[in-house]
Write an enzyme that holds these catalytic residues in place. Structure first.
Site, mmCIF file in Angstrom:
data_model
loop_
_atom_site.group_PDB
_atom_site.id
_atom_site.type_symbol
_atom_site.label_atom_id
_atom_site.label_comp_id
_atom_site.label_asym_id
_atom_site.label_seq_id
_atom_site.Cartn_x
_atom_site.Cartn_y
_atom_site.Cartn_z
ATOM 1 N N LYS A 201 -3.345 -57.215 22.692
ATOM 2 C CA LYS A 201 -4.541 -56.385 22.763
ATOM 3 C C LYS A 201 -4.701 -55.662 21.430
ATOM 4 C CE LYS A 201 -6.664 -52.502 25.125
ATOM 5 N NZ LYS A 201 -6.670 -51.664 26.318
ATOM 6 N N GLU A 240 4.436 -60.650 20.731
ATOM 7 C CA GLU A 240 4.058 -59.848 21.907
ATOM 8 C C GLU A 240 4.064 -60.717 23.167
ATOM 9 O OE1 GLU A 240 3.539 -56.799 22.604
ATOM 10 O OE2 GLU A 240 2.985 -55.703 20.800
ATOM 11 N N LYS A 255 -7.182 -59.999 24.022
ATOM 12 C CA LYS A 255 -8.318 -59.087 24.123
ATOM 13 C C LYS A 255 -8.559 -58.377 22.803
ATOM 14 C CE LYS A 255 -9.528 -54.827 26.448
ATOM 15 N NZ LYS A 255 -9.027 -53.733 27.213
HETATM 16 C C1 PBG Z 1 -7.768 -49.167 28.094
HETATM 17 C C2 PBG Z 1 -8.701 -50.302 28.239
HETATM 18 C C3 PBG Z 1 -9.750 -50.566 27.377
HETATM 19 C C4 PBG Z 1 -10.398 -51.682 27.856
HETATM 20 C C5 PBG Z 1 -9.732 -52.104 29.005
HETATM 21 N N1 PBG Z 1 -8.675 -51.241 29.223
HETATM 22 C C6 PBG Z 1 -10.258 -49.809 26.211
HETATM 23 C C7 PBG Z 1 -9.317 -49.255 25.249
HETATM 24 O O1 PBG Z 1 -8.241 -49.798 25.001
HETATM 25 O O2 PBG Z 1 -9.684 -48.223 24.699
HETATM 26 C C8 PBG Z 1 -11.597 -52.271 27.199
HETATM 27 C C9 PBG Z 1 -12.410 -53.214 27.971
HETATM 28 C C10 PBG Z 1 -13.763 -53.410 27.434
HETATM 29 O O3 PBG Z 1 -14.123 -52.950 26.333
HETATM 30 O O4 PBG Z 1 -14.551 -54.062 28.132
HETATM 31 N N2 PBG Z 1 -6.628 -49.169 28.829
#
Ligand code: PBG
Length: 331
Positions: A201, A240, A255
């Site tokens: 992520k 990771e 992501k």
């Molecule tokens: C945070 C989280 C995020 C998203 C999913 N879980 C945002 C972040 O890391 O600030 C983003 C999902 C999206 O933008 O659709 N735990």
């Protein structure tokens, strides 16, 4: 081996629709989709999210209706994110392990109404619960501390599993949390609750509308670069993923999605695990903006992007367009 022109004319098989269908290498079906949903307090409440046109937060009753809709469309899983009321947010995010929090109420309501007609995936991270909007606990300097955070995430994950969650999806990027959560699930009677790890992520600029949707955007000071990955790194993503698999992840996620197709491809080539992509909020909003500005056709743009994830090796995709796309695919 490819022959040479004119023995080989690659356009031959592209001439008619039936032939294109016959030679299509990748397919997209509703079963490839995971639908993220935002839960809000109250009853009979629908709150449109301004930066995510077409997406609303729903109170638990509305969430149940969406879950039924998903099941009837052939979408196998919904992913839940809570917009925790402001007064329940705190420095330590303790609401995350309240057995009666918004998330748990939504999980129970879906499971009561739909049983195993649909899977429920739940997000593990503290950002919808903290007054500072970070995904974990912070020290005096604002630094997110790893091991103390993992201990809370474990409680949060077990809390969600107790409420009936089918897939635990840690999105926090703490080190070691997959192992800790797996052990806790085993010890608390949840051996069949899956873990889909947000393994790679990235600290991305594409998350803005999501933070509006869960109400953490206005609270967040600074950024998440001290735990989420540097967009410049790819080898590190493989490390990771390797760690999360070793720690007990059943599947892994990359992501955001489209800007990270190379990561998806490399993960799939290297590891024999199901890989998922999260087409995140900013990606969704860009498609909607293109449609609104007359720059492109929503349906065509969405289908092209989703097939790209499948082509790159994904087993499925989290997308806010899931219900719309399932309807398109179902004709
Ligand atoms: C945070 C989280 C995020 C998203 C999913 N879980 C945002 C972040 O890391 O600030 C983003 C999902 C999206 O933008 O659709 N735990």
């Amino acid at each position: 081996m490819t022959g040479s022109y004119p023995n080989t004319r690659l356009r031959r098989t592209r001439r008619h629709g039936w032939s294109r269908a016959l030679h299509r290498e990748t397919v997209l079906t509703p079963a490839d989709l995971i639908w993220p949903l935002f839960v809000t307090a109250g009853e009979g409440v629908e709150e449109p999210v301004a930066t995510l046109p077409g997406v609303s937060r729903w109170s638990v009753d509305g969430i149940v209706a969406r879950a039924k809709e998903a099941a009837s469309l052939g979408i196998p899983v919904v992913a839940l994110f809570p917009n925790t009321p402001r007064e329940l947010r705190s420095d330590d995010g303790a609401e995350a392990h309240n057995p009666d929090n918004l998330m748990c109420r939504a999980i129970r309501a879906i499971k009561d109404a739909c049983g195993n007609d649909i899977g429920v995936l739940t997000d593990v991270a503290l950002d919808p619960y903290t007054s500072h909007g970070q995904d974990g606990l912070i020290d005096e300097s604002g630094y997110v501390v790893n091991d103390e955070t993992v201990a809370v995430l474990v409680d949060q994950a077990v809390n969600q599993a107790n409420a009936g969650a089918d897939i635990i999806a840690p999105s926090d990027m703490m080190d070691g949390r997959i192992h800790a959560i797996r052990m806790a699930l085993e010890m608390n009677g949840h051996p069949n609750v899956q873990i889909m790890s947000y393994a790679a992520k990235y600290a991305s600029a594409f998350y803005g509308p999501f933070r509006d949707a869960v109400g953490s955007g206005g609270l967040l000071k600074g950024d998440k670069k001290a735990y989420q990955m540097d967009p410049a790194n790819a080898d590190e993503a493989l490390r990771e993923v390797a760690l999360d698999i070793a720690e007990g992840a059943d599947s892994v996620m990359v992501k955001p999605g489209l800007a990270y197709l190379d990561i998806i491809y490399r993960v799939k080539q290297r590891f024999d695990v199901p890989v998922f992509a999260y087409q995140v909020s900013g990606e969704y909003a860009m498609i909607e903006a293109a449609q609104a500005a007359g720059i492109g056709d929503r349906d065509a743009l969405v289908l092209e992007k989703l097939i790209a994830f499948k082509r790159a090796g994904c087993s499925g995709v989290l997308t806010y367009h899931a219900a719309h796309v399932a309807r398109l695919l179902n004709g």
